[in-house]
Design an enzyme around this catalytic site. Sequence first.
Site, PDB file in Angstrom:
ATOM      1  N   SER A  56       0.923  -1.116   0.128  1.00  0.00           N
ATOM      2  CA  SER A  56       0.418  -0.479   0.124  1.00  0.00           C
ATOM      3  C   SER A  56       1.383   1.193   0.275  1.00  0.00           C
ATOM      4  CB  SER A  56      -1.323  -0.066   1.555  1.00  0.00           C
ATOM      5  OG  SER A  56      -1.664   1.537   1.059  1.00  0.00           O
ATOM      6  N   GLN A  78       0.499  -0.374  -4.714  1.00  0.00           N
ATOM      7  CA  GLN A  78      -1.138   0.404  -5.679  1.00  0.00           C
ATOM      8  C   GLN A  78      -0.744   2.409  -4.625  1.00  0.00           C
ATOM      9  OE1 GLN A  78      -1.969   1.493  -1.712  1.00  0.00           O
ATOM     10  NE2 GLN A  78      -4.559   2.610  -2.772  1.00  0.00           N
ATOM     11  N   TYR A  80      -2.257   5.255  -3.863  1.00  0.00           N
ATOM     12  CA  TYR A  80      -3.799   6.405  -3.648  1.00  0.00           C
ATOM     13  C   TYR A  80      -2.702   7.614  -4.205  1.00  0.00           C
ATOM     14  CZ  TYR A  80      -6.294   4.011  -0.398  1.00  0.00           C
ATOM     15  OH  TYR A  80      -7.468   3.161   0.481  1.00  0.00           O
ATOM     16  N   THR A 106      -5.349   2.810  -6.425  1.00  0.00           N
ATOM     17  CA  THR A 106      -6.916   2.543  -6.148  1.00  0.00           C
ATOM     18  C   THR A 106      -7.868   3.621  -6.628  1.00  0.00           C
ATOM     19  OG1 THR A 106      -6.366   1.030  -4.808  1.00  0.00           O
ATOM     20  CG2 THR A 106      -8.467   2.364  -3.948  1.00  0.00           C
ATOM     21  N   ARG A 115     -14.922   6.485   9.087  1.00  0.00           N
ATOM     22  CA  ARG A 115     -14.874   5.687   9.892  1.00  0.00           C
ATOM     23  C   ARG A 115     -14.972   6.357  11.306  1.00  0.00           C
ATOM     24  NH1 ARG A 115     -10.242   2.817   6.340  1.00  0.00           N
ATOM     25  NH2 ARG A 115     -11.134   2.337   4.720  1.00  0.00           N
ATOM     26  N   LYS A 205      -8.345  -0.428  -9.084  1.00  0.00           N
ATOM     27  CA  LYS A 205      -9.259  -1.452  -8.331  1.00  0.00           C
ATOM     28  C   LYS A 205     -10.263  -0.070  -7.980  1.00  0.00           C
ATOM     29  CE  LYS A 205      -8.368  -2.775  -3.525  1.00  0.00           C
ATOM     30  NZ  LYS A 205      -8.094  -2.130  -2.794  1.00  0.00           N
ATOM     31  N   HIS A 229     -14.038  -2.286  -1.712  1.00  0.00           N
ATOM     32  CA  HIS A 229     -12.789  -1.771  -0.536  1.00  0.00           C
ATOM     33  C   HIS A 229     -13.146  -2.709   0.983  1.00  0.00           C
ATOM     34  CE1 HIS A 229      -9.906   1.016  -0.528  1.00  0.00           C
ATOM     35  NE2 HIS A 229      -9.788   0.586   1.051  1.00  0.00           N
ATOM     36  N   ARG A 232     -16.086  -1.110   3.459  1.00  0.00           N
ATOM     37  CA  ARG A 232     -14.935  -0.226   4.875  1.00  0.00           C
ATOM     38  C   ARG A 232     -15.525   1.626   3.795  1.00  0.00           C
ATOM     39  NH1 ARG A 232     -11.203  -1.485   7.698  1.00  0.00           N
ATOM     40  NH2 ARG A 232      -9.365   0.239   7.395  1.00  0.00           N
TER      41      ARG A 232
HETATM   42  C1  LIG Z   1      -7.136  -2.455   7.265  1.00  0.00           C
HETATM   43  C2  LIG Z   1      -7.502  -2.124   5.576  1.00  0.00           C
HETATM   44  C3  LIG Z   1      -6.449  -1.137   4.787  1.00  0.00           C
HETATM   45  C4  LIG Z   1      -6.881  -1.416   3.620  1.00  0.00           C
HETATM   46  N1  LIG Z   1      -6.142  -0.336   3.382  1.00  0.00           N
HETATM   47  C5  LIG Z   1      -6.727  -0.163   1.744  1.00  0.00           C
HETATM   48  C6  LIG Z   1      -4.876   0.617   1.200  1.00  0.00           C
HETATM   49  O1  LIG Z   1      -4.508   1.244   1.480  1.00  0.00           O
HETATM   50  N2  LIG Z   1      -5.609   0.853  -0.413  1.00  0.00           N
HETATM   51  C7  LIG Z   1      -6.593   0.112  -1.409  1.00  0.00           C
HETATM   52  O2  LIG Z   1      -6.433   0.074  -2.176  1.00  0.00           O
HETATM   53  N3  LIG Z   1      -7.051  -1.081  -0.013  1.00  0.00           N
HETATM   54  C8  LIG Z   1      -7.043  -0.762   0.976  1.00  0.00           C
HETATM   55  N4  LIG Z   1      -7.466  -1.672   1.749  1.00  0.00           N
HETATM   56  C9  LIG Z   1      -9.338  -2.341   1.042  1.00  0.00           C
HETATM   57  C10 LIG Z   1      -8.336  -4.247   0.721  1.00  0.00           C
HETATM   58  O3  LIG Z   1      -7.448  -3.581  -0.805  1.00  0.00           O
HETATM   59  C11 LIG Z   1      -8.943  -5.143   0.325  1.00  0.00           C
HETATM   60  O4  LIG Z   1     -10.263  -4.125  -1.328  1.00  0.00           O
HETATM   61  C12 LIG Z   1     -10.333  -5.309   0.973  1.00  0.00           C
HETATM   62  O5  LIG Z   1      -9.847  -5.442   2.696  1.00  0.00           O
HETATM   63  C13 LIG Z   1     -10.989  -6.589   0.950  1.00  0.00           C
HETATM   64  O6  LIG Z   1     -12.167  -7.072   1.430  1.00  0.00           O
HETATM   65  P1  LIG Z   1     -11.554  -8.357   2.941  1.00  0.00           P
HETATM   66  O7  LIG Z   1     -11.043  -7.146   4.395  1.00  0.00           O
HETATM   67  O8  LIG Z   1     -13.170  -8.527   3.006  1.00  0.00           O
HETATM   68  O9  LIG Z   1     -10.933  -9.354   2.001  1.00  0.00           O
HETATM   69  C14 LIG Z   1      -8.085  -2.153   3.112  1.00  0.00           C
HETATM   70  C15 LIG Z   1      -8.332  -2.908   4.175  1.00  0.00           C
HETATM   71  C16 LIG Z   1      -8.221  -2.889   5.202  1.00  0.00           C
HETATM   72  C17 LIG Z   1      -9.202  -3.945   5.986  1.00  0.00           C
END
Ligand SMILES: Cc1cc2nc3c(=O)[nH]c(=O)nc-3n(C[C@H](O)[C@H](O)[C@H](O)COP(=O)(O)O)c2cc1C
Length: 329
Positions: A56, A78, A80, A106, A115, A205, A229, A232
Amino acid sequence: MLTGHDRRQLDTTLLGQRITAPLLVAPTALAGLVAHDGETKLARAASRVGIPVCISTQSVTTVETIRRGAPDATLWFQLYVWRDRALTARLLERASASGCENLIVTVDTPVSPNREYNQRNGFAIPFTPGLRSVIDMALHPRWLLGVLMRYLVSEGIPTYGHYPDAFRGAITRPSIAEAVRLEHRLNWDDMRWLRGIWPGKLIVKGVLAVRDAETAAEIGADAIVVSAHGGRNLDCLPTPAECIPAIADAVKGRLTVLADSGVRRGTDVLKYLALGADAVLLGRLPLWGLAADGERGAEAVLRMILREMDTTMAFLGADRIAALPAPFQ
Ligand SMILES: Cc1cc2nc3c(=O)[nH]c(=O)nc-3n(C[C@H](O)[C@H](O)[C@H](O)COP(=O)(O)O)c2cc1C
């Protein structure tokens, strides 16, 4: 039924690379807070299993340090996109120089998500401890000593490793903070610009609409991640499971289709493949393994998913990914 095979092979080719199974470790910001040096541990675990890991933009440890700690890992980067495009381009040069061939951009996070649990718990970057978080840390001595203290005695308060020193050191200076804020005006011209400067494969993404998938193909992207995502960002979005079939129908042959969100079992991986995905990203699962038992825990979770996939393939009568029955292929 009655396909009469002895064992299953999960390996597959993804964007020209042979991997153990159609799986990747998703990019997760601040994975280094889950365990000390967590990003490097995730990279080593993924490498031992034989799948790529996405680093990330918001990792604690930089991509250079992760590369040194996991020389054999297949690292994807990845991005941003920061408001300051020159800084963004420099970050990509660092990723490329560290051996990342594939870039995930992303696009589903134009602003910081709402959040409330983070606000309630006083969790933010920069981290400013409050009464609630101090009590919380005192109740988790293993994390306090094994993660936070180890950072404090080595490099100080953990923060976003890739962000420029000026930003890390003086986070309250608005002009600098502005430079690395998430670009909320991001549009397809930015994606064309990234296509032009990134030498490797480009993956978009956070796509859930057919039209966006088609535009990604038109601007020369190599793949998309159909993703909510992990629920989230906007928790009332349609699920990837609902969106994958139409997207795969529209762009298969032009784009590799990846998917994530909510995968907890090997069966879930196979469900996404059944709907039309070529490979699946795991976000929280490997983090939970990392939290429970560090590098070993992350690897154990990945191997558990491989075992579950293997069992599911047996039930489906497929001896390899390419032999999965319709509607898988
Ligand atoms: C703690 C956390 C941090 C994340 N940070 C990023 C990030 O920095 N960049 C990004 O593209 N997705 C981020 N995501 C999303 C994940 O890449 C992914 O899309 C998502 O977690 C998939 O769902 P799952 O946790 O149910 O497997 C994050 C997810 C979590 C849980």
